[in-house]
Design an enzyme around this catalytic site. Structure first.
Site: not given
Ligand SMILES: *Cc1c(COP(=O)(O)O)cnc(C)c1O
Length: 342
Positions: A35, A243
């Site tokens: 994702k 800045y």
């Molecule tokens: C994002 C996500 C993962 C992966 O989690 P990490 O902590 O990045 O390993 C696994 N399962 C679900 C449901 C998630 O939303």
């Protein structure tokens, strides 16, 4: 065109990280959370490499992310499930919704109900149907591929909640009729074989994140930010930089101003705290990180206009320095970088 900043992406390290997590998953299959565009690296490139290595299960958040990756021979689960607006695309794409609510289950049934995944909430109170709904028959007759739940505190090795969530999941597993059970994210894998079930879902650790002590020494960095020097500037003792002039040269100094800023995801929290490298020499970020520019103290080093400077690629270290989570450092990586895979 070539951009004045780039991400060096180590494809071999990505694959090695996945293999290490797959080994730690024991008999369970090891998938990949891709994702947020593969946590900022580029989902298509990540999926191609992991698929080559043998990864078969991919997780995205939205249907737009699924559409970019979907192929008939690929297993893609869409974690945010099935809004009414998602139905047309969900019925077309070779991807499974992860149904999270009673209304989503109903909607999927009415749509003709191909294989789906189910998220059950076991104590995080985020997404997921309740175990009680499953016990009452919510999923009866539904072709459930994977029943999953998500750990609230997986990176806390000894947290009681890990054990409690696992117990709730186990109690509802058979009643769900699911073909597979899945619980562990990256840190969940380090909790041991009790947490692996049939399928694990690592994300951050694939990309070089080290979310818990159990993965230290196992995970290699994947991403290195590099930025080009736009100007090499002598700053005499007492001269101030950036800045609000928050940094003052305590000696006659040379500052390299590089093409990198918070609009690229190099967070303002690195102001006065970030670390960069000229070759093997560590050099400090000085003054405020601006939107598109950052200054680095390169006094005594042979670096000038057109040279490239690398930034700290050790995510736990960069996170500790900035106070920004490893997840945010990755997923914030901007669109202006050239992404160069090796
Ligand atoms: C994002 C996500 C993962 C992966 O989690 P990490 O902590 O990045 O390993 C696994 N399962 C679900 C449901 C998630 O939303």
């Amino acid at each position: 065109m070539n951009a004045p900043n780039r991400l060096r992406l180590d494809g071999a390290a990505l694959v090695e990280n996945w293999r290490a997590l797959a080994r730690m998953s024991g008999a369970a299959a090891c998938g990949a959370a891709v994702k947020a565009d593969g946590y900022g690296l580029g989902a298509a490139e990540v999926v191609a490499r992991l698929e080559q290595a043998g990864c078969r299960d991919f997780f995205v958040a939205t249907w737009a992310e699924a559409a970019a990756l979907a192929r008939d021979d690929r297993s893609i689960s869409v974690l945010h499930g099935l809004r009414a607006a998602d139905l047309p695309v969900a019925c077309q794409l070779p991807a499974r919704p992860v149904l999270n609510t009673v209304a989503q289950v109903q909607r999927w049934r009415e749509s003709g109900a191909g294989p789906c995944d189910i998220m059950v909430d076991t104590g995080m109170n985020r997404l997921g149907v309740s175990p009680d709904d499953i016990a009452a028959g919510l999923l009866d007759g539904l072709p459930v591929d994977t029943l999953m739940s998500h750990l609230a505190s997986a990176e806390e090795q000894d947290a009681r909640i890990n054990h409690d969530q696992r117990t709730v999941l186990v109690a509802i597993a058979v009643r769900s009729g699911a073909r597979r059970i899945s619980l562990a994210n990256s840190a969940g894998i380090a909790l041991g074989s009790d947490y692996a079930f049939d399928l694990t879902r690592p994300g951050v650790a694939l990309y070089g994140g080290v979310p818990c002590a159990g993965l230290a020494g196992v995970i290699r960095p994947v991403v290195t930010i590099e930025a080009e020097v736009l100007q090499r500037r002598p700053v005499p003792t007492g001269g101030r930089v950036g800045y609000n002039l928050t940094w003052t040269a305590e000696r006659d100094s040379i500052v390299a101003v590089v093409n990198l800023g918070y609009a690229d995801g190099y967070r303002r929290a690195f102001s006065g705290r970030g670390l960069a490298y000229v070759g093997d020499t560590a050099v400090p970020v000085v003054g405020r990180v601006s939107m598109d520019l950052t200054a680095v103290d390169v006094t005594g080093l042979d670096v000038g206009e057109g040279d490239w400077i690398a930034f700290d690629s050790d995510l736990p270290h960069a996170s500790a320095a900035s106070g920004v989570s490893q997840y945010e450092l990755l997923t914030g990586l901007g669109r202006r970088f050239d992404r160069i895979w090796a």
